[in-house]
Design a protein around this motif. Sequence first.
Motif, PDB file in Angstrom:
ATOM      1  N   ASP A 163      71.056  50.702  27.484  1.00 61.31           N
ATOM      2  CA  ASP A 163      69.633  50.877  27.232  1.00 61.31           C
ATOM      3  C   ASP A 163      69.457  51.111  25.736  1.00 61.31           C
ATOM      4  OD1 ASP A 163      66.910  51.360  27.466  1.00 61.31           O
ATOM      5  OD2 ASP A 163      67.174  53.465  28.009  1.00 61.31           O
ATOM      6  N   TYR A 164      68.905  50.130  25.035  1.00 64.92           N
ATOM      7  CA  TYR A 164      68.690  50.184  23.600  1.00 64.92           C
ATOM      8  C   TYR A 164      70.028  50.389  22.903  1.00 64.92           C
ATOM      9  CZ  TYR A 164      66.670  51.481  19.103  1.00 64.92           C
ATOM     10  OH  TYR A 164      66.373  51.548  17.773  1.00 64.92           O
ATOM     11  N   ASN A 165      70.306  51.549  22.328  1.00 67.67           N
ATOM     12  CA  ASN A 165      71.591  51.778  21.661  1.00 67.67           C
ATOM     13  C   ASN A 165      72.457  52.783  22.415  1.00 67.67           C
ATOM     14  OD1 ASN A 165      69.939  53.935  21.030  1.00 67.67           O
ATOM     15  ND2 ASN A 165      70.696  54.163  18.957  1.00 67.67           N
ATOM     16  N   PHE A 166      72.185  52.962  23.695  1.00 70.19           N
ATOM     17  CA  PHE A 166      72.921  53.906  24.527  1.00 70.19           C
ATOM     18  C   PHE A 166      73.706  53.179  25.608  1.00 70.19           C
ATOM     19  CE2 PHE A 166      68.984  56.105  23.288  1.00 70.19           C
ATOM     20  CZ  PHE A 166      69.511  57.227  22.670  1.00 70.19           C
ATOM     21  N   ILE A 167      74.832  53.763  25.990  1.00 69.90           N
ATOM     22  CA  ILE A 167      75.525  53.388  27.206  1.00 69.90           C
ATOM     23  C   ILE A 167      75.315  54.533  28.181  1.00 69.90           C
ATOM     24  CG2 ILE A 167      77.800  53.142  28.279  1.00 69.90           C
ATOM     25  CD1 ILE A 167      78.626  51.404  25.989  1.00 69.90           C
ATOM     26  N   ILE A 168      74.896  54.202  29.390  1.00 69.39           N
ATOM     27  CA  ILE A 168      74.622  55.212  30.412  1.00 69.39           C
ATOM     28  C   ILE A 168      75.579  54.983  31.571  1.00 69.39           C
ATOM     29  CG2 ILE A 168      72.895  56.178  31.962  1.00 69.39           C
ATOM     30  CD1 ILE A 168      70.777  54.947  30.012  1.00 69.39           C
ATOM     31  N   LEU A 169      76.355  56.014  31.891  1.00 69.64           N
ATOM     32  CA  LEU A 169      77.296  55.959  32.994  1.00 69.64           C
ATOM     33  C   LEU A 169      76.776  56.815  34.137  1.00 69.64           C
ATOM     34  CD1 LEU A 169      80.581  56.514  30.958  1.00 69.64           C
ATOM     35  CD2 LEU A 169      79.616  54.341  31.700  1.00 69.64           C
ATOM     36  N   SER A 170      76.845  56.295  35.345  1.00 66.11           N
ATOM     37  CA  SER A 170      76.442  57.045  36.537  1.00 66.11           C
ATOM     38  C   SER A 170      77.380  56.674  37.679  1.00 66.11           C
ATOM     39  CB  SER A 170      74.994  56.738  36.893  1.00 66.11           C
ATOM     40  OG  SER A 170      74.815  55.363  37.132  1.00 66.11           O
ATOM     41  N   LYS A 171      77.286  57.398  38.796  1.00 67.90           N
ATOM     42  CA  LYS A 171      78.134  57.098  39.946  1.00 67.90           C
ATOM     43  C   LYS A 171      77.902  55.663  40.403  1.00 67.90           C
ATOM     44  CE  LYS A 171      78.470  61.689  41.928  1.00 67.90           C
ATOM     45  NZ  LYS A 171      78.228  62.527  43.088  1.00 67.90           N
ATOM     46  N   ALA A 172      79.012  54.979  40.694  1.00 62.36           N
ATOM     47  CA  ALA A 172      78.923  53.588  41.142  1.00 62.36           C
ATOM     48  C   ALA A 172      78.923  53.523  42.663  1.00 62.36           C
ATOM     49  CB  ALA A 172      80.084  52.786  40.588  1.00 62.36           C
ATOM     50  N   LEU A 173      78.047  52.709  43.203  1.00 62.00           N
ATOM     51  CA  LEU A 173      77.981  52.516  44.646  1.00 62.00           C
ATOM     52  C   LEU A 173      78.410  51.106  45.047  1.00 62.00           C
ATOM     53  CD1 LEU A 173      74.566  54.288  45.230  1.00 62.00           C
ATOM     54  CD2 LEU A 173      76.854  55.254  45.508  1.00 62.00           C
ATOM     55  N   ASP A 174      78.574  50.236  44.052  1.00 61.58           N
ATOM     56  CA  ASP A 174      78.935  48.852  44.361  1.00 61.58           C
ATOM     57  C   ASP A 174      80.265  48.493  43.691  1.00 61.58           C
ATOM     58  OD1 ASP A 174      78.173  48.766  41.735  1.00 61.58           O
ATOM     59  OD2 ASP A 174      76.399  47.557  42.058  1.00 61.58           O
ATOM     60  N   LYS A 175      80.624  47.231  43.738  1.00 64.17           N
ATOM     61  CA  LYS A 175      81.914  46.787  43.202  1.00 64.17           C
ATOM     62  C   LYS A 175      81.903  46.600  41.692  1.00 64.17           C
ATOM     63  CE  LYS A 175      83.170  44.562  47.480  1.00 64.17           C
ATOM     64  NZ  LYS A 175      83.463  43.329  48.177  1.00 64.17           N
ATOM     65  N   ASP A 176      80.743  46.456  41.091  1.00 63.87           N
ATOM     66  CA  ASP A 176      80.636  46.249  39.646  1.00 63.87           C
ATOM     67  C   ASP A 176      80.697  47.604  38.953  1.00 63.87           C
ATOM     68  OD1 ASP A 176      80.300  45.001  37.233  1.00 63.87           O
ATOM     69  OD2 ASP A 176      78.116  44.978  37.369  1.00 63.87           O
ATOM     70  N   ARG A 177      81.909  48.017  38.570  1.00 63.50           N
ATOM     71  CA  ARG A 177      82.082  49.370  38.072  1.00 63.50           C
ATOM     72  C   ARG A 177      83.242  49.452  37.088  1.00 63.50           C
ATOM     73  NH1 ARG A 177      84.771  48.878  42.882  1.00 63.50           N
ATOM     74  NH2 ARG A 177      86.782  49.904  43.025  1.00 63.50           N
ATOM     75  N   ILE A 178      83.320  50.580  36.393  1.00 61.03           N
ATOM     76  CA  ILE A 178      84.484  50.889  35.579  1.00 61.03           C
ATOM     77  C   ILE A 178      85.156  52.110  36.197  1.00 61.03           C
ATOM     78  CG2 ILE A 178      83.597  49.864  33.457  1.00 61.03           C
ATOM     79  CD1 ILE A 178      82.819  52.597  32.507  1.00 61.03           C
ATOM     80  N   ILE A 179      86.432  52.227  35.984  1.00 65.15           N
ATOM     81  CA  ILE A 179      87.213  53.271  36.630  1.00 65.15           C
ATOM     82  C   ILE A 179      87.715  54.264  35.596  1.00 65.15           C
ATOM     83  CG2 ILE A 179      89.315  53.715  37.971  1.00 65.15           C
ATOM     84  CD1 ILE A 179      88.916  50.880  39.162  1.00 65.15           C
ATOM     85  N   ILE A 180      87.631  55.549  35.938  1.00 64.69           N
ATOM     86  CA  ILE A 180      88.204  56.604  35.099  1.00 64.69           C
ATOM     87  C   ILE A 180      89.663  56.753  35.516  1.00 64.69           C
ATOM     88  CG2 ILE A 180      88.106  59.025  34.444  1.00 64.69           C
ATOM     89  CD1 ILE A 180      85.169  59.043  35.297  1.00 64.69           C
ATOM     90  N   ASN A 181      90.589  56.625  34.554  1.00 60.81           N
ATOM     91  CA  ASN A 181      92.000  56.762  34.926  1.00 60.81           C
ATOM     92  C   ASN A 181      92.391  58.230  35.037  1.00 60.81           C
ATOM     93  OD1 ASN A 181      92.627  57.759  32.361  1.00 60.81           O
ATOM     94  ND2 ASN A 181      93.740  55.939  31.716  1.00 60.81           N
TER      95      ASN A 181
END
Length: 109
Positions: free
Chosen positions: A45-63
């Motif tokens: 969003d504009y110059n921000f990256i916003i991370l939230s809980k993922a409910l679908d397959k399109d996601r990034i994973i925290i190692n």
Amino acid sequence: MKHINDNILNVCPKIIRRLDKWGRIILPKEFRNKIDSDNLKIDVDYNFIILSKALDKDRIIINENGRITIPKKNRENLKWEEKDLIDIYLYENDYIVMKKTEIQCIRYE
């Protein structure tokens, strides 16, 4: 997706991390505990990256070390490069918000 601006973030907990050459960044443990998920949805969003809980397959994973990789297309769009300092905010215990640190220099004469 939540709309974020700088004024909202002024009252949020914040930490600064450096982006590595592979586009990875370590999220603070306190922030990860509040989000309580290893799968995050990423929005820009504009110059921000916003991370939230993922409910679908399109996601990034925290190692296991708390590290995530910001997708290259997002880094390129935001002009984030290796060694850039990134402000990481915890917003309403539901979102992790990241933006490039604005370094300010004060000149005294």
